[in-house]
Write a protein that holds these residues in place. Structure first.
Motif, PDB file in Angstrom:
ATOM      1  N   LEU A 283      16.609   5.281  11.600  1.00 23.40           N
ATOM      2  CA  LEU A 283      16.362   6.387  10.676  1.00 23.40           C
ATOM      3  C   LEU A 283      17.656   6.905  10.077  1.00 23.40           C
ATOM      4  CD1 LEU A 283      13.757   8.617  12.553  1.00 23.40           C
ATOM      5  CD2 LEU A 283      13.353   7.310  10.465  1.00 23.40           C
ATOM      6  N   PRO A 284      17.642   7.360   8.826  1.00 24.07           N
ATOM      7  CA  PRO A 284      18.820   8.035   8.259  1.00 24.07           C
ATOM      8  C   PRO A 284      19.135   9.298   9.053  1.00 24.07           C
ATOM      9  CG  PRO A 284      17.227   7.474   6.535  1.00 24.07           C
ATOM     10  CD  PRO A 284      16.546   7.231   7.844  1.00 24.07           C
ATOM     11  N   GLU A 285      20.383   9.718   9.023  1.00 25.08           N
ATOM     12  CA  GLU A 285      20.806  10.891   9.796  1.00 25.08           C
ATOM     13  C   GLU A 285      20.148  12.181   9.324  1.00 25.08           C
ATOM     14  OE1 GLU A 285      25.011  11.236   9.877  1.00 25.08           O
ATOM     15  OE2 GLU A 285      25.325   9.385  11.032  1.00 25.08           O
ATOM     16  N   ASP A 286      19.709  12.217   8.062  1.00 27.73           N
ATOM     17  CA  ASP A 286      19.138  13.464   7.527  1.00 27.73           C
ATOM     18  C   ASP A 286      17.629  13.546   7.724  1.00 27.73           C
ATOM     19  OD1 ASP A 286      18.368  11.522   5.729  1.00 27.73           O
ATOM     20  OD2 ASP A 286      18.794  12.721   3.939  1.00 27.73           O
ATOM     21  N   GLU A 287      17.071  12.731   8.626  1.00 29.42           N
ATOM     22  CA  GLU A 287      15.637  12.750   8.856  1.00 29.42           C
ATOM     23  C   GLU A 287      15.297  13.109  10.302  1.00 29.42           C
ATOM     24  OE1 GLU A 287      13.845   9.647   5.539  1.00 29.42           O
ATOM     25  OE2 GLU A 287      13.755   9.097   7.665  1.00 29.42           O
ATOM     26  N   HIS A 288      14.129  13.743  10.453  1.00 30.58           N
ATOM     27  CA  HIS A 288      13.520  13.942  11.760  1.00 30.58           C
ATOM     28  C   HIS A 288      12.295  13.028  11.846  1.00 30.58           C
ATOM     29  CE1 HIS A 288      15.420  18.074  12.686  1.00 30.58           C
ATOM     30  NE2 HIS A 288      15.797  17.211  13.605  1.00 30.58           N
ATOM     31  N   SER A 289      11.844  12.769  13.053  1.00 31.43           N
ATOM     32  CA  SER A 289      10.665  11.919  13.199  1.00 31.43           C
ATOM     33  C   SER A 289       9.894  12.303  14.454  1.00 31.43           C
ATOM     34  CB  SER A 289      11.060  10.443  13.264  1.00 31.43           C
ATOM     35  OG  SER A 289      11.754  10.169  14.469  1.00 31.43           O
ATOM     36  N   ALA A 290       8.642  11.845  14.501  1.00 33.87           N
ATOM     37  CA  ALA A 290       7.788  12.077  15.664  1.00 33.87           C
ATOM     38  C   ALA A 290       6.808  10.921  15.775  1.00 33.87           C
ATOM     39  CB  ALA A 290       7.040  13.398  15.524  1.00 33.87           C
ATOM     40  N   THR A 291       6.636  10.413  16.973  1.00 34.82           N
ATOM     41  CA  THR A 291       5.681   9.331  17.193  1.00 34.82           C
ATOM     42  C   THR A 291       4.320   9.894  17.582  1.00 34.82           C
ATOM     43  OG1 THR A 291       6.414   9.141  19.487  1.00 34.82           O
ATOM     44  CG2 THR A 291       7.452   7.672  17.868  1.00 34.82           C
ATOM     45  N   GLY A 292       3.286   9.095  17.343  1.00 35.02           N
ATOM     46  CA  GLY A 292       1.944   9.531  17.688  1.00 35.02           C
ATOM     47  C   GLY A 292       0.920   8.456  17.417  1.00 35.02           C
ATOM     48  N   THR A 293      -0.341   8.836  17.533  1.00 32.52           N
ATOM     49  CA  THR A 293      -1.462   7.923  17.337  1.00 32.52           C
ATOM     50  C   THR A 293      -2.336   8.429  16.197  1.00 32.52           C
ATOM     51  OG1 THR A 293      -1.462   7.367  19.689  1.00 32.52           O
ATOM     52  CG2 THR A 293      -3.457   6.849  18.435  1.00 32.52           C
ATOM     53  N   VAL A 294      -2.725   7.519  15.314  1.00 32.63           N
ATOM     54  CA  VAL A 294      -3.567   7.897  14.178  1.00 32.63           C
ATOM     55  C   VAL A 294      -4.986   8.189  14.683  1.00 32.63           C
ATOM     56  CG1 VAL A 294      -4.533   7.175  11.968  1.00 32.63           C
ATOM     57  CG2 VAL A 294      -2.198   6.491  12.594  1.00 32.63           C
ATOM     58  N   ALA A 295      -5.388   9.457  14.584  1.00 33.34           N
ATOM     59  CA  ALA A 295      -6.720   9.864  15.041  1.00 33.34           C
ATOM     60  C   ALA A 295      -7.779   9.619  13.978  1.00 33.34           C
ATOM     61  CB  ALA A 295      -6.711  11.343  15.418  1.00 33.34           C
ATOM     62  N   GLU A 296      -7.386   9.745  12.707  1.00 32.71           N
ATOM     63  CA  GLU A 296      -8.354   9.552  11.630  1.00 32.71           C
ATOM     64  C   GLU A 296      -7.632   9.126  10.362  1.00 32.71           C
ATOM     65  OE1 GLU A 296     -11.194   8.497  10.345  1.00 32.71           O
ATOM     66  OE2 GLU A 296     -12.113   9.875  11.807  1.00 32.71           O
ATOM     67  N   VAL A 297      -8.325   8.327   9.565  1.00 31.08           N
ATOM     68  CA  VAL A 297      -7.821   7.897   8.262  1.00 31.08           C
ATOM     69  C   VAL A 297      -8.858   8.288   7.217  1.00 31.08           C
ATOM     70  CG1 VAL A 297      -7.103   5.952   6.833  1.00 31.08           C
ATOM     71  CG2 VAL A 297      -6.581   5.951   9.279  1.00 31.08           C
ATOM     72  N   VAL A 298      -8.442   9.061   6.204  1.00 29.05           N
ATOM     73  CA  VAL A 298      -9.363   9.516   5.156  1.00 29.05           C
ATOM     74  C   VAL A 298      -8.908   8.927   3.832  1.00 29.05           C
ATOM     75  CG1 VAL A 298     -10.416  11.483   4.001  1.00 29.05           C
ATOM     76  CG2 VAL A 298      -9.760  11.666   6.410  1.00 29.05           C
ATOM     77  N   TYR A 299      -9.631   7.921   3.354  1.00 25.39           N
ATOM     78  CA  TYR A 299      -9.290   7.259   2.092  1.00 25.39           C
ATOM     79  C   TYR A 299      -9.906   8.054   0.939  1.00 25.39           C
ATOM     80  CZ  TYR A 299      -9.011   3.660  -1.530  1.00 25.39           C
ATOM     81  OH  TYR A 299      -8.751   2.965  -2.689  1.00 25.39           O
ATOM     82  N   ALA A 300      -9.072   8.484  -0.025  1.00 23.83           N
ATOM     83  CA  ALA A 300      -9.554   9.317  -1.132  1.00 23.83           C
ATOM     84  C   ALA A 300      -9.217   8.719  -2.489  1.00 23.83           C
ATOM     85  CB  ALA A 300      -8.971  10.720  -1.023  1.00 23.83           C
ATOM     86  N   GLY A 301      -9.200   7.381  -2.560  1.00 27.24           N
ATOM     87  CA  GLY A 301      -8.955   6.730  -3.841  1.00 27.24           C
ATOM     88  C   GLY A 301      -7.478   6.669  -4.173  1.00 27.24           C
ATOM     89  N   ALA A 302      -6.981   7.726  -4.796  1.00 27.96           N
ATOM     90  CA  ALA A 302      -5.580   7.738  -5.212  1.00 27.96           C
ATOM     91  C   ALA A 302      -4.629   7.918  -4.039  1.00 27.96           C
ATOM     92  CB  ALA A 302      -5.348   8.852  -6.222  1.00 27.96           C
ATOM     93  N   ALA A 303      -5.116   8.484  -2.946  1.00 27.61           N
ATOM     94  CA  ALA A 303      -4.253   8.752  -1.792  1.00 27.61           C
ATOM     95  C   ALA A 303      -5.062   8.632  -0.506  1.00 27.61           C
ATOM     96  CB  ALA A 303      -3.635  10.144  -1.902  1.00 27.61           C
ATOM     97  N   THR A 304      -4.341   8.539   0.596  1.00 33.04           N
ATOM     98  CA  THR A 304      -4.955   8.482   1.918  1.00 33.04           C
ATOM     99  C   THR A 304      -4.334   9.545   2.807  1.00 33.04           C
ATOM    100  OG1 THR A 304      -5.396   6.107   1.765  1.00 33.04           O
ATOM    101  CG2 THR A 304      -5.366   7.058   3.968  1.00 33.04           C
ATOM    102  N   ARG A 305      -5.187  10.259   3.586  1.00 32.61           N
ATOM    103  CA  ARG A 305      -4.702  11.222   4.560  1.00 32.61           C
ATOM    104  C   ARG A 305      -4.761  10.603   5.951  1.00 32.61           C
ATOM    105  NH1 ARG A 305      -7.945  14.566   1.543  1.00 32.61           N
ATOM    106  NH2 ARG A 305      -9.552  14.677   3.145  1.00 32.61           N
TER     107      ARG A 305
END
Length: 354
Positions: A283-305
């Motif tokens: 990762l670049p030094e100017d970033e934070h991060s967090a690991t986890g598990t995808v609980a849900e994927v919501v496909y909305a055409g132009a974007a996904t949550r």
């Protein structure tokens, strides 16, 4: 709590509220609101049902009297004046057009009640209709118009009186999504052309962010924050604002200490998060991060949550544009292990250490 910027010295605000309270029996609908709205400003009052925004609008219009506090319009004290003595007009959600009158008669009606001479009221009504781009519709009746056209007739009927302030009580609420989006753009354009102060009440965050010069976010009878749409969205002052204006993405408690290395409550907007499937990439030094598990994927055409349960505790939502991926591609990530990464400048403190 953020309040409005002060007006220039010697310049009266179009609308000024000082310590305004309104109680109904033992219920406090508005609890000590201070607010200033500048001349020619498009101002939105945003909040959920029961937050006090409509009651504030009704007190400005004169339909309700404050329990305490004062209201000034253009520097004039109007707290106890009836509606007809205030230089304001109101556009309601139901438009309240007279079905038996044509468009021109509907727009002229207020001037006729005020006994404005016929020639003058006809001229002003035609001018008002032109300002909302309804030339040629004068002889139609409300039942022959689309929802957007009826909304513009109601707007013209209010504008024809040339009020100092135009109050709009969720006027787009009855329109379908596409028409509502079109009218958001039109209303803003009309406001710029006529130069009148617009005070717009809505529970729709997108409407407020799209149209307003500044937004006041209401909650439980109080103002949580006042600022430009960018300020309110990018730098929410409270956890309520962070959650109501956009998606609530809070990092707090042990998760804040683990991920950010400090206590407190912090938020980062969904579109600022990057979803990586390579958990070990540098990762670049100017970033934070967090690991986890995808609980849900919501496909909305132009974007996904992506709804991600963090290993450190809590849950974040990431928004990713579907520039190249398809629905099948993103849906495969459900229950996948991922790493969310974001630039440190995109995290903001909601509350410091306690």
């Amino acid at each position: 709590m953020t309040q409005m910027n002060t007006e220039e010295p010697g310049v009266s605000a179009a609308v000024e509220l000082r310590a305004v309270r309104k109680t109904f029996g033992e219920v406090s609908a508005v609890d000590g609101v201070d607010l200033e709205i500048g001349d020619g400003e498009f101002f939105a009052m945003l909040g959920p049902s029961g937050s006090g925004k409509t009651t504030v609008l009704r007190m400005i219009a004169g339909f309700e009297t404050p329990t305490s506090g004062s209201i000034r319009l253009g520097g004039r004290e109007v707290t106890k004046l009836p509606p007809f003595e205030r230089d304001v007009n109101t556009v309601f959600q139901d438009y309240a057009l007279f079905p038996h009158m044509n468009v021109l008669a509907n727009v002229e009606y207020g001037l006729k009640v005020k006994k404005v001479p016929k020639a003058e009221r006809r001229e002003r009504a035609l001018e008002a209709l032109a300002s909302v781009r309804l030339e040629g519709f004068e002889t139609r009746r409300p039942g022959q118009l689309s929802g957007g056209q009826r909304q513009r007739v109601a707007l013209a009927r209010a504008l024809v009186n040339r009020p100092k302030v135009l109050l709009l009580d969720e006027p787009l609420g009855a329109l379908d999504l596409k028409l509502r989006e079109e009218m958001q753009v039109e209303l803003k354009a009309i406001q710029r052309e006529v130069g009148i102060t617009f005070l717009f009440v809505t529970h729709d965050q997108e409407e407020a962010l799209t149209m307003a010069d500044r937004v006041a976010v209401f909650n439980a009878g109080r103002i949580e924050q006042v600022g430009t749409p960018a300020d309110v969205y990018e730098q929410p002052a409270t956890a309520f604002v962070a959650g109501f204006v956009g998606t609530s993405n809070l990092i707090e408690g042990e998760a804040a200490q683990s991920i950010l290395g400090r206590p407190g409550v912090y938020s980062v907007r969904p579109e600022k998060l990057r979803v990586d499937t390579d958990l070990d990439a540098e990762l670049p030094e100017d970033e934070h991060s967090a690991t986890g598990t995808v609980a849900e994927v919501v496909y909305a055409g132009a974007a996904t949550r992506f709804v991600v349960d963090l290993d450190a505790g809590g849950r974040l939502v990431a928004l990713q544009q579907n520039l190249q991926s398809s629905s099948m591609d993103v849906l495969k990530l459900r229950e996948a292990r991922v790493r969310l990464a974001w630039r440190r400048e995109h995290e903001f403190a909601i509350a410091g250490p306690t």
